[in-house]
Design an enzyme around this catalytic site. Structure first.
Site, PDB file in Angstrom:
ATOM      1  N   HIS A 282      45.353  45.304  29.780  1.00 29.39           N
ATOM      2  CA  HIS A 282      45.025  44.532  30.837  1.00 29.39           C
ATOM      3  C   HIS A 282      46.396  42.916  31.327  1.00 29.39           C
ATOM      4  O   HIS A 282      46.933  42.809  32.011  1.00 29.39           O
ATOM      5  CB  HIS A 282      43.729  43.205  30.124  1.00 29.39           C
ATOM      6  CG  HIS A 282      43.434  42.123  30.458  1.00 29.39           C
ATOM      7  ND1 HIS A 282      42.390  42.086  31.839  1.00 29.39           N
ATOM      8  CD2 HIS A 282      43.864  40.564  30.699  1.00 29.39           C
ATOM      9  CE1 HIS A 282      41.795  40.800  32.320  1.00 29.39           C
ATOM     10  NE2 HIS A 282      43.497  40.282  31.630  1.00 29.39           N
ATOM     11  N   GLU A 283      47.022  43.172  30.251  1.00 34.91           N
ATOM     12  CA  GLU A 283      47.997  41.638  30.316  1.00 34.91           C
ATOM     13  C   GLU A 283      48.988  43.089  31.691  1.00 34.91           C
ATOM     14  O   GLU A 283      49.694  41.622  32.355  1.00 34.91           O
ATOM     15  CB  GLU A 283      48.421  41.240  29.374  1.00 34.91           C
ATOM     16  CG  GLU A 283      47.600  40.694  28.396  1.00 34.91           C
ATOM     17  CD  GLU A 283      46.609  39.646  29.247  1.00 34.91           C
ATOM     18  OE1 GLU A 283      47.399  39.009  29.717  1.00 34.91           O
ATOM     19  OE2 GLU A 283      45.642  38.984  28.791  1.00 34.91           O
TER      20      GLU A 283
ATOM     21  N   HIS B 206      48.272  41.948  35.139  1.00 36.49           N
ATOM     22  CA  HIS B 206      48.758  41.270  35.344  1.00 36.49           C
ATOM     23  C   HIS B 206      50.509  40.624  35.562  1.00 36.49           C
ATOM     24  O   HIS B 206      50.931  39.962  35.701  1.00 36.49           O
ATOM     25  CB  HIS B 206      48.395  39.996  34.167  1.00 36.49           C
ATOM     26  CG  HIS B 206      47.228  38.677  34.408  1.00 36.49           C
ATOM     27  ND1 HIS B 206      46.834  38.589  34.804  1.00 36.49           N
ATOM     28  CD2 HIS B 206      46.905  38.998  33.165  1.00 36.49           C
ATOM     29  CE1 HIS B 206      45.417  38.559  34.892  1.00 36.49           C
ATOM     30  NE2 HIS B 206      45.144  38.637  33.468  1.00 36.49           N
TER      31      HIS B 206
ATOM     32  N   GLU C  46      43.451  38.329  38.133  1.00 35.65           N
ATOM     33  CA  GLU C  46      42.420  39.296  37.312  1.00 35.65           C
ATOM     34  C   GLU C  46      41.916  40.182  37.968  1.00 35.65           C
ATOM     35  O   GLU C  46      41.634  41.100  37.569  1.00 35.65           O
ATOM     36  CB  GLU C  46      41.338  37.793  36.930  1.00 35.65           C
ATOM     37  CG  GLU C  46      40.212  38.696  35.935  1.00 35.65           C
ATOM     38  CD  GLU C  46      41.195  38.731  34.116  1.00 35.65           C
ATOM     39  OE1 GLU C  46      41.829  37.435  34.145  1.00 35.65           O
ATOM     40  OE2 GLU C  46      40.244  38.819  33.905  1.00 35.65           O
TER      41      GLU C  46
END
Lengths: 500, 500
Positions: free
Chosen positions: B266-267, B270, B296
Site C-alpha cells: 500500500h505505502e 503512495h 489513495e
C-alpha cells in the site's frame, strides 16, 4: 523562574522561532548522517541553504534586535538573564556582520564539499576535494574579514567555536603541553609498560553483540533512553535537539573494538552535558553547551579520565565477557593495556592520550597559515606529511592517513581542532576538582557510583547551559583560569607513575 | 524547462524557502513517528507549532503574494506554470483566511491530542481523549468558518484534502457503491468461496524474517532504495521529503502476516507517486501528489488491485516460502484466499475490499453531523457502535475496536476519511485504463513486468505532481470524470465472477 524581567521574557518569546528552526536543522543534520537515502542529498542541501539564511533573517528581525539592544542597558538582571542577553547579542552581532549571500554560499558549498570529501577519501584522491577546500578556505577568510579581528584573522574563527579564545591562549596551552607530552611519550616508549600494539587490535567482532555491549555500557553510565538515542553514522557525533532529545552515534568497523566503545563513552560525555541543562532554559539560546572546548572537556572526561582508568575497566570487563567470546581470556590489566596503547600514529581519532594533542597542534598550525594566506591548499598534503614526521616521526603513506582523514574542513570548520586540546586540558582540570569534592574520583568510579559524578558535573557545569562565557565558567567550576599544568600532572600520574 | 515565464520563475525562487520549511517539518513528522525519544515530544510540539506559524507567514509574504496576484493575470502560461499558480493561489488563499493564532493552536492541540489518543487507546478509555477531540472538532468548525463554504461547513474541510470535492460528490459515490457492496457481501458470505477466517491469521511470525520478506516484496515491485526507505512506526505511513527522498513505514504485530506485507505494498503505491514526479518540479509547490483521493488511488491500486490478485500471489509465494517456514504447506490458491478473507469486521485498516467503504461511510456520516453540530463528541462511542451494527451487523466491544481505532482525528484530520473511498473508486477506474493500454494488466503482473505498470502510472498520473487539479487529472488520465461503476464492476469480477 529564571527569567523574570519582562523585556527578557519578551525576548525569549520572540527567539523561540529561531530555536525551533535550529531544532529542525539539527534534525536534518542528524538525519543526513544516519538515515537519509543517499540520493536525498541534493534536496537536503537546498533546504539547508534556504533555512540557514532564514535562520539568520529571523535572528536579525528588528523586533528582536531592538529588544536585545534595550536589554543591554538594563540593570539588576540575574545571571541567567544577563547570560541570555550576552549570548543573543553575540549571535546577533556575528550574524549581522555576515551577508546572507555568504551564509547561503557557505551552506551550499559545505554540503557539496562533504560529498566531495567522502568520495576523495574513498578514492584516496586529494584532487577531488581540493577545489572545495580552496573554496572553503576562501570563505573562511572572508568570514574572518566580515567578523573583524585583532592581530590575526584566525582569531575570528577561534572565537566562533570558543567565545573569547585567541591564538595567544592556544599558544600558551600548546607551549605548556607539547614539550612535556614529548617527554612522556619518549619515556613511555622506552619503558614499554603501555604497549605500542596489542593482539586484541586485530580481533574481528560481530556488530550484534557489540551493539549490546555499547548499550550496556551506556546503561552503566546512566544514559536516559527515554530522552536519548544511540545510532550509527560514518563519524560518531552528538546532537541535541532539545534538553529531552539528545542523540549520539557510533560506528562499527568490525575490528579493534575499543574504538566503538570509547566513541560511545566519549559521545556520552557530550550528551550528558546537553541532557543535564536546567529545563527552565528549554527552547532559549542558553539551552546548549557553551562552547566546543568546554563540551570536549566533558566528552574527554568520560572517555579518557574515567573510561580508560583501571577502576572503569573493572566494570567494563564483565560486560565484554558477557557479550563477546574473545575477551574472557584477558585479565583486567591486559584489557587496561589494550585500551591504553601508546604509539606515534597517523590518525587523530585513534590517537592515545599522550599523542592526541600533536594531531590538533599540526592542524592548528596549518590552519593559521592557510587563513593568513601563507600556505596554499595545493601544498597541504606535503606540508601535512612533513609536519607529521617532524612531530611524531611517522609519515602518511596515503591521503586517507593524512590530509583527508578528518571530516571537519569539509563542514567548513576551521578553528575547531584546537578546542579538542582545550577540552583535554580542561578535562584534567575538572578532574582535580572532582577528585577533591567527591572524596576521590576513582573511588567513585570503582564503586560504580556514576550518579555522584553526573551530579557533580551537573552542578558545576551542565545545568548552566550557555549562561556563563567559557572562561568564566571554567573559573567558577574549578576556581582558576585554564591551567594546562593539570593535564601535564595527569599524564605524569597515569603514564609515568602508572597510578590511574 | 517547465518554467519559462520570468514571473513564474521568480515565484519559484521566492517559494523555495517555504518548500524548505515544509521539508524540515516533514522530517520532524517522520522522526516523531519513528525514532524520536519519547520524552522529546514536548520540545517537538513547541518547535512544530512555531514553524507552522512561520510557514504560514513565509507563504503570505507580500513579495510572494503580489507576484502570484500578478501571475494570475498572465496569458499564455504552459500547463506547469498555470498549475503552479493555481496551487500557490489556493494555498495562499487558505492560509490568508486562517489567523496565525488558529494555526498555532491547531498545531499545539493536535500534538497533545495525539499523545492523549495513544494513551486513551492503550487504556481503552474514551474519556482521556474526549476533551481533546472536543477541542479538535471546535477548531475544525472554526477552520470551516474561516475558509467559508457553500451549503455545508464540511464542504470546506473536504476541499482541504481533495481540491474541489463536495458532499454531493461523495454522496454520489457512496450511493453508487454502498448498496452494491452490500449485495456483493451477502453473496460472498452465502457462497463461502472467500473465507471469513483462515488459520494463517493465527500464525505467529518473527520480525527478522518478515523484514526480509517485506524488503524482497519491495525489490520485486522496483522500490529504489537509494531514494527511499522502509522504517517501523505504530501506524504505517508514507512521507515525501523530496522527489529523491521518500519514506514509508510498516509495523510488525507478530501475527497475521498479511497485514504488514499489504501495508508495505500500500505505502509503496503512495511512495511511487511521489518518486515518479518529474524532477523538473523539484522544490516547487507542484512537487507532491495532488490530493488525498488521487494518492489513495495509487496505494489501493498496488495493494488491492495488483497485490491481492492471483497473478501477484504467484510472485509472493516463493518470497514467503524462502523466508518463512509456515507458508510452504499452503498452495497459491490457499494464500489467495487468506489475503482475500471477506467478513463484516470492526477495524477499518483490517477491512477487506468489499467492506472497507462501509467504514469510511460511517466516519463520513458522523463527521458531517459533528461539524454541523448535530451530534456531540460525548455521544460518539454509542453512535459509532449503533451505526456499525446497522451497516455491517457487528458491534464493538471496546473503544479500541470502535471510536478510538483511528489516529486521524487526533491529527485534526476531519474530512479525510472519504478520500479513502474516493481512492478505492479511482483505483478501479485507473485499472480499466491500465488493462486496455497495457494489453491486460494481470498479464503484466503475471510476467512480473512491474516496470511497465510503473511507467504507465508515471506517464498517466505521477509525473505531473500537482499540476492539474484532481478532477481534471482524473479526466486526463482516464478519459472521464470519477465513475464509481468501475469499482462496482471490479467487485463483480473479483468477488462474484472470481476472475482476478
Amino acid at each position: 523562574m529564571v527569567f523574570e524581567n519582562p523585556v527578557v521574557k519578551e525576548i525569549v518569546e520572540k527567539y523561540r522561532v529561531v530555536w525551533a528552526l535550529n531544532h529542525a536543522m539539527g534534525l536534518m543534520g542528524w538525519d543526513s548522517e544516519t538515515y537519509m537515502p543517499r540520493a536525498g542529498v541534493q534536496e537536503r542541501a537546498l533546504a539547508r541553504a534556504e533555512l540557514s539564511v532564514l535562520s539568520q533573517k529571523l535572528l536579525l528581525r528588528d523586533e528582536l534586535v531592538s529588544l536585545v539592544e534595550k536589554a543591554k542597558g538594563l540593570e539588576g538582571l540575574n545571571d541567567y538573564e544577563a547570560g541570555l542577553i550576552r549570548v543573543l547579542d553575540r549571535e546577533i552581532s556575528i550574524m549581522k556582520k555576515l551577508p546572507p549571500e555568504h551564509v547561503y554560499e557557505f551552506s551550499r558549498v559545505t554540503q557539496e564539499a562533504f560529498e566531495a570529501w567522502r568520495k576523495a577519501r574513498e578514492k584516496d584522491d586529494f584532487e577531488i576535494f581540493k577545489p572545495y577546500l580552496e573554496k572553503i578556505v576562501e570563505l573562511a577568510r572572508k568570514t574572518a574579514e566580515y567578523l573583524g579581528y585583532e592581530e590575526h584573522p584566525y582569531n575570528a574563527l577561534l572565537d566562533l567555536y570558543e567565545e573569547g579564545l585567541r591564538i595567544r591562549d592556544m599558544d600558551a596551552v600548546y607551549n605548556a603541553i607539547i614539550p612535556w607530552s614529548r617527554k612522556v611519550l619518549d619515556k613511555v616508549l622506552e619503558e614499554g609498560y603501555f604497549p605500542q600494539n596489542h593482539e586484541l587490535e586485530k580481533v574481528k567482532y560481530e556488530r550484534g553483540p557489540m551493539e549490546r555491549v555499547n548499550k550496556e555500557v551506556l546503561d552503566l553510565l546512566g544514559y536516559p533512553w527515554d530522552r536519548a538515542r544511540l545510532d550509527v553514522s560514518p563519524h560518531p557525533f552528538t546532537i541535541s535537539l532539545g534538553i529531552r532529545d539528545v542523540r549520539i552515534t557510533t560506528r562499527y568497523e568490525g575490528v579493534d573494538f575499543r574504538n566503538t566503545i570509547y566513541s560511545v563513552v566519549h559521545e556520552f560525555g557530550h550528551a550528558l552535558y546537553e541532557l543535564q541543562i536546567d529545563e527552565a532554559l528549554m527552547a532559549t539560546p542558553l539551552a546548549t553547551g557553551v562552547s566546543m572546548g568546554v563540551h570536549e572537556s566533558q566528552s574527554r572526561f568520560w572517555e579518557n579520565i574515567i573510561g580508560r582508568s583501571r577502576a572503569f575497566i573493572r566494570h567494563l570487563k564483565p560486560i565484554l565477557d558477557k557479550h563477546l567470546d574473545f575477551t574472557r581470556k584477558y585479565d583486567e590489566e591486559e584489557l587496561y593495556k589494550y585500551v591504553n596503547i601508546v604509539r606515534p600514529s597517523l590518525i587523530r581519532v585513534e590517537a592515545d592520550e599522550v599523542t592526541y594533542n600533536f594531531h590538533t597542534y599540526l592542524r592548528y598550525e596549518l590552519e593559521k597559515q592557510l587563513i593568513a594566506g601563507e600556505i596554499k591548499v595545493d601544498d597541504l598534503p606535503e606540508l601535512w606529511s612533513d609536519y607529521m614526521e617532524k612531530l611524531l616521526g611517522v609519515r602518511p603513506k596515503s591521503h586517507k592517513e593524512g590530509v583527508l582523514q578528518d571530516v571537519h574542513w569539509s563542514h567548513g570548520s576551521i578553528g575547531y581542532f584546537p578546542t579538542y586540546t582545550l577540552g583535554n586540558v580542561l578535562a584534567a582540570q575538572v578532574r582535580a576538582v572532582a577528585d577533591r569534592e567527591l572524596g576521590g574520583l576513582y573511588k567513585r568510579v570503582a564503586e560504580g557510583d556514576f550518579a555522584s559524578i553526573r551530579e557533580f558535573l551537573r552542578e558545576k557545569i551542565h545545568k548552566y547551559g550557555s549562561t556563563y562565557p567559557p572562561k568564566k565558567l571554567v573559573e567558577k567550576a574549578t576556581g582558576e583560569p585554564v591551567n594546562p599544568e593539570y593535564f601535564n600532572k595527569y599524564l605524569q600520574e597515569k603514564f609515568l607513575s602508572k597510578s590511574i
